[in-house]
Scaffold this motif. Sequence first.
Motif, PDB file in Angstrom:
ATOM      1  N   SER A 215     -54.025  56.590  33.901  1.00  0.00           N
ATOM      2  CA  SER A 215     -54.049  58.044  33.958  1.00  0.00           C
ATOM      3  C   SER A 215     -53.598  58.503  35.340  1.00  0.00           C
ATOM      4  O   SER A 215     -53.625  57.732  36.312  1.00  0.00           O
ATOM      5  CB  SER A 215     -55.465  58.548  33.688  1.00  0.00           C
ATOM      6  N   PRO A 216     -53.169  59.766  35.473  1.00  0.00           N
ATOM      7  CA  PRO A 216     -52.770  60.270  36.794  1.00  0.00           C
ATOM      8  C   PRO A 216     -53.859  60.104  37.846  1.00  0.00           C
ATOM      9  O   PRO A 216     -53.566  59.818  39.004  1.00  0.00           O
ATOM     10  CB  PRO A 216     -52.469  61.745  36.507  1.00  0.00           C
ATOM     11  N   ARG A 217     -55.122  60.258  37.447  1.00  0.00           N
ATOM     12  CA  ARG A 217     -56.208  60.141  38.423  1.00  0.00           C
ATOM     13  C   ARG A 217     -56.361  58.699  38.891  1.00  0.00           C
ATOM     14  O   ARG A 217     -56.564  58.435  40.083  1.00  0.00           O
ATOM     15  CB  ARG A 217     -57.512  60.630  37.807  1.00  0.00           C
ATOM     16  N   VAL A 218     -56.281  57.741  37.945  1.00  0.00           N
ATOM     17  CA  VAL A 218     -56.386  56.328  38.317  1.00  0.00           C
ATOM     18  C   VAL A 218     -55.250  55.947  39.255  1.00  0.00           C
ATOM     19  O   VAL A 218     -55.455  55.253  40.262  1.00  0.00           O
ATOM     20  CB  VAL A 218     -56.375  55.446  37.055  1.00  0.00           C
ATOM     21  N   ALA A 220     -53.495  57.942  41.207  1.00  0.00           N
ATOM     22  CA  ALA A 220     -53.674  58.632  42.489  1.00  0.00           C
ATOM     23  C   ALA A 220     -54.704  57.937  43.361  1.00  0.00           C
ATOM     24  O   ALA A 220     -54.578  57.904  44.591  1.00  0.00           O
ATOM     25  CB  ALA A 220     -54.069  60.086  42.244  1.00  0.00           C
ATOM     26  N   ASP A 221     -55.745  57.364  42.746  1.00  0.00           N
ATOM     27  CA  ASP A 221     -56.777  56.665  43.508  1.00  0.00           C
ATOM     28  C   ASP A 221     -56.225  55.414  44.190  1.00  0.00           C
ATOM     29  O   ASP A 221     -56.750  54.978  45.222  1.00  0.00           O
ATOM     30  CB  ASP A 221     -57.939  56.276  42.590  1.00  0.00           C
ATOM     31  N   ARG A 260     -44.298  60.324  37.543  1.00  0.00           N
ATOM     32  CA  ARG A 260     -44.933  61.263  38.478  1.00  0.00           C
ATOM     33  C   ARG A 260     -44.112  61.545  39.737  1.00  0.00           C
ATOM     34  O   ARG A 260     -44.418  62.497  40.464  1.00  0.00           O
ATOM     35  CB  ARG A 260     -46.305  60.741  38.900  1.00  0.00           C
TER      36      ARG A 260
END
Length: 420
Positions: A215-218, A220-221, A260
């Motif tokens: 996911s985008p959040r994973v 980004a982390d 992204r």
Amino acid sequence: MATRILPAAGDADAVRSITTLLSQLPDAEPLAPVVDSTQLADTLARLAAESVDELPEVVVVHERIGPVPALELIREVALRHPAVGVILVTSDPGPGLFQAAMDYGARGLVSLPLGYEELASRVQAVAQWSAGVRRHLGSGADELTGAGGTVVTVSGAKGGVGATLTAVQLALAAQASGRSTALLDMDLQTGDVAAYLDVQFRRSVADLAAITDLSPRVLADAVFRHDSGLALLLAPGEGERGEEVTDRAARQIVGALRSRYEVVVVDCGAQLGGAGAAAVEVADTALLVTTPDVVAVRGAKRAVRLWDRLQIRKAEETTVVVNRHTRSAEIQPPLIQRITGTAVAATAVPAGFKELQAAVDAGRVHELDAKGAVKQALWTLAGELGLAGAPEGDRKGHGHGRLRGDRGSVSFRRRRDGGG
């Protein structure tokens, strides 16, 4: 309107069975079958280059196609050509595989042995879906077919030829031109991007290897945001963790970055592993860095032949970058072109040990003198590749003519590197 259907199967009997049934479907226009993943990628890329409207509505992929596994191939088709519906032909149409195929982007499954009614029903449904997607996308389809940003891999003919420096500067040039840019260190055991940019990091590409849904959040982390604006996804600090990054994980990670960022630059190092091979295969442009000496050029030729034998990339679809070039060298770019059978970038990078040494030792290669010959050449190379404009102080560049070869960038299809 006839539904164009492209069969993809490596087994002759499977090809014959699929094409026979497809030819019996009403309003169906079976295209010439392709026999492996590389040929499928080439065919779709060629058709998309002409026009999105030339792409088939349906692609039928047999489970035993190779060398790329069927599910991975389906993911690549879905990412690059979102208006093409893919049907997987399989002998195991159970719920587990069905869910996996849907997750990878397939629009349906057809069981073996093939039956007319099942195939006809599935083809009709997928064709209607494809037509609806194309109507919805309208004129924007041309922009979406590439599935996001441009991916450029940088590999070394051998260790120490300057692949890492090249990758870093290409990424910096793209970021400076206003494009969101990610730099991925896929030199998994001995990656030096973090050292070149003097960063301390906690997460690496290995932390994403076991995650099936990026996911985008994973993502980004795991990404480190550098002061220059670059998004860095770095090689693990413990080299043994590089084995965790499989070819499948590499494809997924590159695809997630592509979706992204406008530009993704991948440092693949000088040794070929599964993850690096996967990155080279799916890249839009594959660069191979060499220096103008016998050992390095021999290494470049060896790498090109290896990529070809493994069906990772053809020689004519690879671009060689000549680093530490001097006009007095016996080995010049045209000779390297003839030896390797590749395209050679018009921009050759001059030798500049004094210019680079302090910045490399300090881990500050992002602070190279903008007037330095090496930085100017590498940023000119970025402009040649379409990643950025040439630097103001050197619009003429350091080239030796136009890009040699059929093309400088390609569609679909790794180690320790010293700078300069």
